[in-house]
Design an enzyme around this catalytic site. Structure first.
Site, PDB file in Angstrom:
ATOM      1  N   LYS A  17       0.812  -1.192   0.000  1.00 25.67           N
ATOM      2  CA  LYS A  17       0.000   0.000   0.000  1.00 25.67           C
ATOM      3  C   LYS A  17       0.859   1.260   0.000  1.00 25.67           C
ATOM      4  O   LYS A  17       0.395   2.363  -0.265  1.00 25.67           O
ATOM      5  CB  LYS A  17      -0.883   0.031   1.265  1.00 25.67           C
ATOM      6  CG  LYS A  17      -1.712  -1.211   1.467  1.00 25.67           C
ATOM      7  CD  LYS A  17      -2.397  -1.130   2.855  1.00 25.67           C
ATOM      8  CE  LYS A  17      -2.972  -2.481   3.212  1.00 25.67           C
ATOM      9  NZ  LYS A  17      -3.377  -2.508   4.634  1.00 25.67           N
ATOM     10  N   GLU A  57       7.687   2.730  -6.333  1.00 24.20           N
ATOM     11  CA  GLU A  57       7.849   2.258  -4.946  1.00 24.20           C
ATOM     12  C   GLU A  57       7.978   3.429  -3.987  1.00 24.20           C
ATOM     13  O   GLU A  57       8.423   4.508  -4.378  1.00 24.20           O
ATOM     14  CB  GLU A  57       9.123   1.400  -4.846  1.00 24.20           C
ATOM     15  CG  GLU A  57       8.870  -0.086  -4.704  1.00 24.20           C
ATOM     16  CD  GLU A  57       8.250  -0.504  -3.371  1.00 24.20           C
ATOM     17  OE1 GLU A  57       7.519   0.279  -2.739  1.00 24.20           O
ATOM     18  OE2 GLU A  57       8.484  -1.656  -2.962  1.00 24.20           O
ATOM     19  N   ASP A  58       7.620   3.177  -2.747  1.00 25.71           N
ATOM     20  CA  ASP A  58       7.814   4.188  -1.718  1.00 25.71           C
ATOM     21  C   ASP A  58       9.275   4.220  -1.282  1.00 25.71           C
ATOM     22  O   ASP A  58       9.928   5.245  -1.313  1.00 25.71           O
ATOM     23  CB  ASP A  58       6.888   3.926  -0.517  1.00 25.71           C
ATOM     24  CG  ASP A  58       6.903   2.467  -0.057  1.00 25.71           C
ATOM     25  OD1 ASP A  58       7.655   1.647  -0.614  1.00 25.71           O
ATOM     26  OD2 ASP A  58       6.144   2.136   0.874  1.00 25.71           O
ATOM     27  N   ASP A 115      14.536  -0.439   0.840  1.00 24.85           N
ATOM     28  CA  ASP A 115      15.211  -0.622   2.128  1.00 24.85           C
ATOM     29  C   ASP A 115      16.303  -1.676   1.928  1.00 24.85           C
ATOM     30  O   ASP A 115      17.404  -1.372   1.480  1.00 24.85           O
ATOM     31  CB  ASP A 115      14.146  -1.021   3.159  1.00 24.85           C
ATOM     32  CG  ASP A 115      14.683  -1.156   4.572  1.00 24.85           C
ATOM     33  OD1 ASP A 115      15.814  -0.731   4.824  1.00 24.85           O
ATOM     34  OD2 ASP A 115      13.961  -1.688   5.433  1.00 24.85           O
ATOM     35  N   LYS A 158      17.426   3.647   1.013  1.00 22.76           N
ATOM     36  CA  LYS A 158      18.322   3.627   2.177  1.00 22.76           C
ATOM     37  C   LYS A 158      19.588   2.882   1.773  1.00 22.76           C
ATOM     38  O   LYS A 158      19.663   1.656   1.922  1.00 22.76           O
ATOM     39  CB  LYS A 158      17.660   2.890   3.348  1.00 22.76           C
ATOM     40  CG  LYS A 158      16.360   3.510   3.842  1.00 22.76           C
ATOM     41  CD  LYS A 158      15.841   2.713   5.031  1.00 22.76           C
ATOM     42  CE  LYS A 158      14.424   3.041   5.383  1.00 22.76           C
ATOM     43  NZ  LYS A 158      13.863   2.139   6.384  1.00 22.76           N
ATOM     44  N   PHE A 210      13.912   3.989  10.430  1.00 28.23           N
ATOM     45  CA  PHE A 210      12.544   3.668  10.035  1.00 28.23           C
ATOM     46  C   PHE A 210      11.764   4.969   9.889  1.00 28.23           C
ATOM     47  O   PHE A 210      11.733   5.789  10.801  1.00 28.23           O
ATOM     48  CB  PHE A 210      11.888   2.752  11.067  1.00 28.23           C
ATOM     49  CG  PHE A 210      10.690   2.051  10.505  1.00 28.23           C
ATOM     50  CD1 PHE A 210      10.834   0.909   9.746  1.00 28.23           C
ATOM     51  CD2 PHE A 210       9.414   2.562  10.705  1.00 28.23           C
ATOM     52  CE1 PHE A 210       9.738   0.282   9.183  1.00 28.23           C
ATOM     53  CE2 PHE A 210       8.306   1.928  10.150  1.00 28.23           C
ATOM     54  CZ  PHE A 210       8.473   0.789   9.396  1.00 28.23           C
ATOM     55  N   VAL A 211      11.159   5.131   8.735  1.00 32.48           N
ATOM     56  CA  VAL A 211      10.431   6.381   8.475  1.00 32.48           C
ATOM     57  C   VAL A 211       8.953   6.098   8.212  1.00 32.48           C
ATOM     58  O   VAL A 211       8.587   4.994   7.789  1.00 32.48           O
ATOM     59  CB  VAL A 211      11.040   7.146   7.273  1.00 32.48           C
ATOM     60  CG1 VAL A 211      12.436   7.632   7.599  1.00 32.48           C
ATOM     61  CG2 VAL A 211      11.051   6.297   6.014  1.00 32.48           C
ATOM     62  N   ASP A 266       3.986   3.313   6.549  1.00 35.86           N
ATOM     63  CA  ASP A 266       3.273   3.111   7.812  1.00 35.86           C
ATOM     64  C   ASP A 266       4.148   2.513   8.897  1.00 35.86           C
ATOM     65  O   ASP A 266       5.210   1.937   8.622  1.00 35.86           O
ATOM     66  CB  ASP A 266       2.092   2.157   7.599  1.00 35.86           C
ATOM     67  CG  ASP A 266       2.573   0.710   7.427  1.00 35.86           C
ATOM     68  OD1 ASP A 266       3.442   0.465   6.571  1.00 35.86           O
ATOM     69  OD2 ASP A 266       2.090  -0.176   8.170  1.00 35.86           O
ATOM     70  N   ARG A 326       0.232   6.573   7.409  1.00 34.88           N
ATOM     71  CA  ARG A 326       0.282   6.633   5.938  1.00 34.88           C
ATOM     72  C   ARG A 326      -0.221   7.982   5.435  1.00 34.88           C
ATOM     73  O   ARG A 326       0.196   8.458   4.383  1.00 34.88           O
ATOM     74  CB  ARG A 326      -0.584   5.526   5.320  1.00 34.88           C
ATOM     75  CG  ARG A 326      -0.039   4.112   5.512  1.00 34.88           C
ATOM     76  CD  ARG A 326      -0.764   3.152   4.573  1.00 34.88           C
ATOM     77  NE  ARG A 326      -0.608   1.759   4.951  1.00 34.88           N
ATOM     78  CZ  ARG A 326       0.436   0.997   4.608  1.00 34.88           C
ATOM     79  NH1 ARG A 326       1.411   1.495   3.898  1.00 34.88           N
ATOM     80  NH2 ARG A 326       0.485  -0.268   4.984  1.00 34.88           N
TER      81      ARG A 326
END
Ligand code: IMP
Length: 186
Positions: free
Chosen positions: A50, A106-107, A110, A138, A159-160, A166, A172
């Protein structure tokens, strides 16, 4: 949800990227994409649910050309913050990508585990091309060699949350990107 929320939320640490910085970044990413795909009228944006919902919505609208949009949902994280490395399709594409120019939206990249799996999966369907656009990357967390063609921001290995990202399904809808307080996810 806006900046005020970051300042007042005990679970959030600090503001990392503002709403304006995200908008400016996506506009210039869109210009690059327009130039690279000039003359290719079959561009298919594939959003990864999501987290990529906000990036997809804003990047697609910044593109001054026709695009199609489709979505996949895969698992990579549970409700915590550690990558499981296990990828499973929860929702597949509705579109046949054979012969298509596919751009994965993509968001965040990682570890890169999800994306490298996704690229291999889409490549096996015979597309004309597969490229990746990610708002965040990252570099210090990456475990897989992965070529991200369009990167918004390289960020530290923290972690963001916000702008689609989320923590346990929360945040979100935060307009900016913020870091989570250390004691929340450690
Ligand atoms: P990767 O497989 O480790 O590259 O992570 C893929 C997915 O994990 C991303 O698409 C996100 O959904 C999630 N993820 C990774 N880092 C973060 C983060 O800092 N905040 C929220 N979600 C994250």
């Amino acid at each position: 949800m806006d900046l005020q929320r970051v300042e007042n939320d005990v679970d959030l640490d600090q503001l990392l990227i503002t709403e304006d910085e995200i908008a400016t970044c996506l506009r210039s990413m869109a210009k690059e994409i327009e130039a690279d795909y000039a003359g290719k009228d079959d561009l298919l944006l594939v959003g990864v649910l999501k987290g990529a919902v906000m990036v997809m919505a804003d990047l697609a609208r910044a593109l001054d050309r026709h695009v199609e949009m489709d979505w996949m949902a895969v698992t990579s994280y549970g409700s915590g913050t550690k990558s499981s490395g296990v990828v499973r399709i929860l929702k597949d594409l509705d579109t046949d990508v054979a012969g298509r120019n596919v751009l994965i939206v993509e968001d965040v990249v990682d570890t890169g585990l999800t994306l490298s799996w996704l690229v291999a999966n889409l490549q096996s369907r015979g597309p004309a091309s597969v490229r990746i656009a990610a708002l965040l990357r990252k570099p210090d967390a990456m475990q897989m060699e992965i070529d991200v063609d369009y990167v918004g921001f390289d960020i530290p290995n923290a972690f963001v949350v916000g702008y689609g990202l989320d923590y346990g399904e929360k945040y979100r809808n935060l307009r900016c990107i913020a870091t989570l307080a250390g004691d929340v996810h450690d």
